[in-house]
Scaffold this active site. Structure first.
Site, mmCIF file in Angstrom:
data_model
loop_
_atom_site.group_PDB
_atom_site.id
_atom_site.type_symbol
_atom_site.label_atom_id
_atom_site.label_comp_id
_atom_site.label_asym_id
_atom_site.label_seq_id
_atom_site.Cartn_x
_atom_site.Cartn_y
_atom_site.Cartn_z
ATOM 1 N N GLN A 1 61.081 48.586 127.925
ATOM 2 C CA GLN A 1 59.780 48.317 128.505
ATOM 3 C C GLN A 1 59.915 47.476 129.779
ATOM 4 O O GLN A 1 58.917 47.226 130.456
ATOM 5 C CB GLN A 1 58.890 47.564 127.488
ATOM 6 C CG GLN A 1 58.641 48.381 126.235
ATOM 7 C CD GLN A 1 57.927 47.609 125.130
ATOM 8 O OE1 GLN A 1 58.330 47.602 123.979
ATOM 9 N NE2 GLN A 1 56.829 46.952 125.474
ATOM 10 N N ARG B 1 52.676 43.982 119.965
ATOM 11 C CA ARG B 1 51.317 44.339 120.347
ATOM 12 C C ARG B 1 50.359 43.168 120.130
ATOM 13 O O ARG B 1 49.272 43.328 119.578
ATOM 14 C CB ARG B 1 50.848 45.574 119.569
ATOM 15 C CG ARG B 1 49.738 46.298 120.323
ATOM 16 C CD ARG B 1 49.456 47.680 119.812
ATOM 17 N NE ARG B 1 48.467 48.309 120.679
ATOM 18 C CZ ARG B 1 48.097 49.564 120.576
ATOM 19 N NH1 ARG B 1 48.637 50.348 119.653
ATOM 20 N NH2 ARG B 1 47.184 50.053 121.391
ATOM 21 N N CYS B 2 50.780 41.967 120.578
ATOM 22 C CA CYS B 2 49.988 40.789 120.255
ATOM 23 C C CYS B 2 50.097 39.758 121.347
ATOM 24 O O CYS B 2 49.940 38.581 121.067
ATOM 25 C CB CYS B 2 50.501 40.169 118.963
ATOM 26 S SG CYS B 2 52.174 39.526 119.151
ATOM 27 N N GLU C 1 46.275 45.322 123.506
ATOM 28 C CA GLU C 1 46.639 44.669 122.245
ATOM 29 C C GLU C 1 45.489 44.009 121.513
ATOM 30 O O GLU C 1 45.671 43.554 120.385
ATOM 31 C CB GLU C 1 47.708 43.612 122.535
ATOM 32 C CG GLU C 1 48.917 44.228 123.201
ATOM 33 C CD GLU C 1 49.907 43.186 123.636
ATOM 34 O OE1 GLU C 1 51.093 43.382 123.358
ATOM 35 O OE2 GLU C 1 49.482 42.195 124.231
#
Lengths: 783, 152, 167
Positions: free
Chosen positions: A217, A367-368, A737
């Site tokens: 990523q 995802r936070c 997110e």
């Protein structure tokens, strides 16, 4: 005109779909190079053991096996250890001790994928088991075995981090009418994107060029890390090219550098051949991409009228055997300091202890943003517990306490300046849409009949868009991001970004930003990302940072182009630049709309008819240092029904109101929310990773790790409010997110609400049918 | 994991003792034993296939009689490796006369398993281990009570 | 062992090891990389192809089991430059994000619609319950399949105008 160009706010169809629906995506495992060989990994069955002997002879005897690499082979190359993103170090391959089950122990290189697997089965390793530590609380006791012999400090405490005013908070607690306290364990889970991690590494012995196709990523950061870690092997950053092609989901799991990547690069340097490493799903679930694992004790102090005054949180964070968590370097507990949430606490104190255990490294920013799901879960559960304690409606208690819209920009007591918010507006909309009042009436009726129905609210505030250079860096590299835009003579544009989509639709959304800023049709704008040879330096896509940071860079670069274009337009229109304004997606002479030039016309002139003394061309690059983070928020309301026989929780309805500021593409934003909600549902009811006392992972394949299918996932309902970010060039906050952050608490709150009248106050996630059944039996209401 | 049990065997204690301390004989009652190599009277190697659910693998076990107090008490330690898994067992056997020609055999087993069998097979492990131990001791009983055995 | 298959209408032959998985035959021998591998326990469905018209997880089929049979993969959906209704539905309804589960998801959808031209939402969810998606939350996938169902129904009605009047 906005519709024709497909600018901001339009649900433009996705450009990337064209290849994906035809099966013509280019994922790492699709890369095939002449002479390519395969790497597979021997992994430890033990969670903690000394390696007595590694016998590679049987493996090497298999036709097609080219090499078997062990830790000892890496020592002369100084590659047996590598630095982690958190300033710790991690073994690439052990030289004498394995630290967690599934740890890499040796790598087999072979001509065929299946032969590499045969080679792995033929490597014989003799171990001497050592005492295993899997409980982080026990790991902190004075007599606990020390896991990291390589550290000077002989205990299992990695670091202690704290923020806030301890004394002031303690005082506030003593002075309060009501204190609620709750132990909350958020278990370890694994990201499990449908594509596992992998790499094709190609080292050219002739010119020293290393090219890697990698599931990453953050390609630029990886390139620099490779140059720093393996520079002594002759790898030089201008000769390292990292290509992040199509990525089948990232969610934070494809940010860290896993040993497999280093082994693939090492094997390619060793053999001079392209080496492919693709991990199996079992390897993925057992060895990498772990998140959460927070043991939280949270307390909230309030007045008896419900005014929340102070917050005190203590956490033990289980990081596994190496601290490879993906956090900005100054924040070992990430942005957990957002735990004050949507409420104006006067005092707060938060402390976190990071602990080593014999588990694989954890702490993925799953995802936070960074630890925001943990923070949002803690505060939203506490608020519901307070509501229960004070016999107040949870919606009403939240409305009473929310930070009001006029307080923004709002500086929290833990030092975060929230840019904008309208928490009451979001909750009100959610309540209207789901029919909150009617649901509460229904609940009363159902309770009389012994039916278990619950309503749960989560009014979360997120903190994303890392981040301002003053506070944020990853391994020292500041967390700016970038965009480079070039407009061609025929009025078409090429945009290159420092971020990297793994499904978020950047090829479409970033083209929309440029379309809006330059008045060029979105179909005429090509967006590229992920190739470090061509893209400007960026820190990548995770923690919802692409729109806040690279999106801002894109707007700013476009505005630089627009500014140069203004001078060209003036030249073409024979007017003074001061008399030219940008209006209706055109350059116009002020007061004379008929005298205008489009960006396409200006672009042509930039190459054929530019003013004397001006450089030809029409391009710009912007490296954006965000002045602040952004704070998306939302209110989710979940309705559940509990089966008194099976203990199964059924999500009857879920309404999600999200506010991410300016929305670039409503269709894509909605898709992000659906996906995020499903990734919040998963740990709330289904997913967890456990270890037995010997450090064996329980399960470790998709047979036991329960990712929601179409049958478990409800028909999500979504709505929005729009409160732009005042400091962002297009007012956008990012949204990827939010739903994963807000959903778990809404679901957990709903289940507890269904059982609260029986005296239940809290249930740790995942709330499995078995857990509910035990409670129903205990309360005497099981069927 | 801990297991224990009792078997009532229709054979005199001396014969039971001779059987359970004879590597060749007692190994044949192991699960899916493929090979036994006796190194000395108290040390032998066994290759056996064992598994849980979908995970079946071949273990190479090193077995040692660590305590032998004829004809009452024996203690056996086995350590084994398989691709991706490892097992360690300590078993004890205690014999007592039950009735003329009958012996009570009390056994315990401490088992530690690491790796794939313990992870992927975690849910099924207790049940599988139970089944294997039942089978082993039923086999020992059967072997000892078979009429042909009386002559050996 | 020698195998012969018809893949997306074209006949092919290969000499394969008995243990070669069908998904590897498709991806590595035939270079049709649209079919993806997402797990190793037959749980995720990313490798779904049609074997004699039935959806199968090609990671759990040996290439030799497909000898003499027909295989359809995602690459065969588009015909003469015209997208299959399912492909069109997936992009129109935003039923994909990273695209990795998408080929398998679409092949399952194609098989569903051939068996049941107008499935209910529950029937759709049941049919795709063997295909995991981490990105979309399934809501738009359901819509994509409903879109395809409608479009295929209309196309059928157009082709048989006389039949359209009959239910």
């Amino acid at each position: 005109m906005a519709v024709e160009i497909g600018g901001i706010g339009h649900s433009v169809g996705r450009k990337e779909d064209a290849r994906f629906i035809r099966g013509k995506g280019n994922y790492v495992d699709d890369v095939k190079l002449p002479g390519m060989v395969y790497l597979d990994i021997v992994r430890s069955p033990y969670a903690h053991a000394r390696i007595l002997k590694i016998d590679t002879s049987k493996a090497l005897a298999i036709p097609g096996v080219l090499a078997v690499i062990t830790g000892k082979d890496l020592v002369p190359l100084k590659l047996e250890w590598m630095p982690t993103l958190m300033g710790d170090k991690q073994m690439v391959l052990p030289t004498d001790t394995v630290m967690y089950q599934a740890q890499e122990v040796a790598a087999v290189v072979a001509t065929e994928r299946y032969i590499a697997a045969d080679g792995v089965a033929a490597v014989e390793v003799e171990y001497e088991p050592l005492p295993v530590v899997v409980d982080p609380i026990k790991a902190l006791l004075p007599d606990a075995p020390v896991i990291r012999e390589d550290r000077a400090q002989k205990n299992n405490l990695i670091w202690h981090w704290e923020t806030g005013d301890r004394e002031g908070t303690d005082k506030a607690f003593s002075a309060s009418d009501v204190v609620v306290k709750q132990d909350i364990y958020i278990p370890r889970i694994v990201v499990a994107s449908i594509e596992t991690c992998g790499m094709v590494a190609k080292f050219d012995k002739v010119d020293g060029q290393l090219t890697v196709w990698m599931t990453t990523q953050a390609p630029h950061a990886i390139r620099t890390v490779i140059a720093l870690v393996a520079g002594h092997l002759g790898l030089s950053e201008q000769k390292i090219r990292v290509i992040s092609p199509d990525i089948g989901g990232g969610f934070g799991g494809k940010v860290p550098v896993y040993p497999g990547y280093v082994l693939a690069i090492g094997a390619s340097v060793l053999t001079g051949l392209p080496v492919k490493w693709i991990e199996d799903r079992s390897e993925n679930i057992q060895a990498d991409s772990f998140a959460r694992d927070y043991h939280i004790t949270a307390e909230l102090a309030a007045k008896k009228d419900g005014t929340m005054k102070a917050l005190r949180v203590k956490t033990v964070a289980d990081h596994g055997a190496f601290d490879a968590a993906a956090n900005p370097s100054k924040f070992p507990a990430g942005l957990f300091g957002i735990v004050t949430g949507s409420y104006p606490f006067e005092k707060a104190f938060v402390e976190v202890d990071g602990v080593y255990t014999n588990k694989p490294p954890g702490g993925i920013a799953y995802r936070c943003s960074f630890r925001v799901t943990e923070a949002a879960f803690a505060i939203e559960r506490l608020v519901d517990i307070l509501a229960l304690e004070l016999k107040r409606d949870p919606a009403d208690l939240r409305m009473q306490n929310f930070i009001p819209p006029q307080a923004f920009p709002y500086m929290s007591t833990l030092g975060w300046e929230y840019d904008s918010g309208n928490y009451a507006g979001a909750l009100k909309l959610a309540m209207d849409k789901i029919g909150y009042a009617g649901l509460r009436k229904e609940q009363v009726e159902k309770r009389k009949r012994g039916e278990l129905m619950g309503i749960g609210i989560s009014s979360f505030t997120e903190i994303v868009g890392a981040g301002p250079s003053k506070h944020f860096d990853i391994l020292g590299i500041k967390m700016f991001d970038s965009a480079e835009i070039r407009v061609h003579p025929t009025g078409k544009a090429l945009v290159r970004l420092g971020v990297k989509s793994q499904g978020q639709g950047h090829e479409t959304t970033f083209a929309q930003i440029v379309a809006e800023e330059l008045g060029l049709p979105v179909g005429d704008i090509k967006v590229e990302e992920g190739d470090t040879d061509t893209a400007p330096y960026g820190l990548g896509t995770y923690a919802s940072r692409s729109t806040p940071v690279a999106g801002a860079a894109t707007a700013m670069a476009a505005r630089k182009i627009r500014e140069k274009g203004r001078l060209i337009a003036a030249h073409l229109l024979e007017a003074s630049p001061d008399d030219i304004e940008w209006k209706d997606y055109k350059y116009q002479v002020k007061g004379v709309p008929a005298k205008s030039k489009t960006m396409a016309e200006v672009a042509f002139a930039a190459y054929t008819n530019h003013p004397q003394g001006m450089e030809a061309g029409l391009e710009a690059v912007d490296y954006y240092d965000p002045p602040n983070l952004t704070y998306p928020f939302g209110s989710y309301i979940c309705v559940v029904d509990i089966d008194r026989g099976t203990g199964q929780v059924k999500v009857r309805r879920f309404f999600a109101v999200d506010d991410c500021g300016t929305i670039i593409n409503p269709m894509i934003v909605e898709g992000q929310i659906h996906g995020g909600l499903t990734m919040g549902l998963a740990p709330a009811l289904y997913e967890e990773i456990n270890y037995d006392k010997d450090g064996n992972i329980q399960g470790g394949t998709l047979m036991d790790y329960l990712m929601p299918t179409s049958m478990e996932t409800p028909s999500w309902e979504t709505g929005k409010t729009t409160t732009p970010s005042p400091h962002h060039p297009i007012g956008a906050k990012g949204v990827g997110e939010s739903a994963t952050v807000g959903a778990p608490a809404a679901i957990a709150n709903a289940v507890v609400d269904a059982l609260a009248h029986l005296g239940v106050r809290h249930i740790d996630i995942p709330i499995t049918p078995w857990k509910v059944q035990q409670i129903l039996k205990e309360k005497g209401v099981a069927e | 994991m801990h297991f224990e049990g009792t078997a009532d065997i229709g054979a005199p204690r001396e014969r039971v003792w001779a059987f359970v301390t004879d590597p060749e004989k007692v190994s044949r009652c192991g699960p899916d034993v493929q090979r036994v190599d006796v190194i000395d009277p108290t040390h032998f190697k066994v290759v056996a296939r064992a598994g849980v659910g979908p995970i079946r693998t071949t273990f190479a076990l090193d077995v040692v009689f660590s305590e032998l107090r004829a004809p009452d008490h024996a203690s056996v330690r086995a350590r084994g490796q398989a691709p991706g898994s490892a097992v360690e067992m300590t078993n004890t056997i205690d014999l007592a006369d039950a009735a003329p020609g009958r012996t009570t055999l009390r056994w315990t087993s401490e088992v530690t398993i690491n790796g794939m069998i313990a992870s992927v097979g975690a849910r099924l492990m207790q049940g599988a281990a139970d089944k294997i131990t039942q089978q082993v001791f039923a086999c020992i009983k059967e072997q000892l009570e078979a009429p042909a055995a009386a002559s050996t | 062992m020698r195998v012969q298959l018809t893949v997306n209408g074209a006949s092919m032959q290969a000499d394969v090891e008995p243990r070669l998985l069908l998904v590897h035959l498709i991806r590595e021998n035939l270079l049709l990389t649209g079919t993806h591998i997402g797990c190793d326990t037959t749980s995720c469905g990313a490798c779904t192809v049609l074997l004699d018209g039935r959806p199968v997880k090609s990671c759990t089929v040996f290439a030799v089991q497909a000898d003499g049979r027909t295989v359809s993969t995602v690459e065969g959906l588009e015909q003469n430059g015209v997208l299959h209704a399912v492909q069109e539905g997936f992009t129109k309804e935003h039923g994909l994000q990273c695209g990795f589960c998408t080929p398998g998801m679409m092949m399952t959808s194609v098989a569903l619609l051939e068996r049941n031209a107008a499935p209910t939402e529950l029937q759709i969810r049941q049919a795709i319950s063997g295909n995991l998606c981490r990105c979309t939350g399934y809501v738009n996938i359901v819509k994509a399949i409903q879109y395809a169902s409608t479009k295929m129904g209309e196309a059928k009605a157009e082709k048989q105008p006389a039949a359209a009047g009959r239910a």
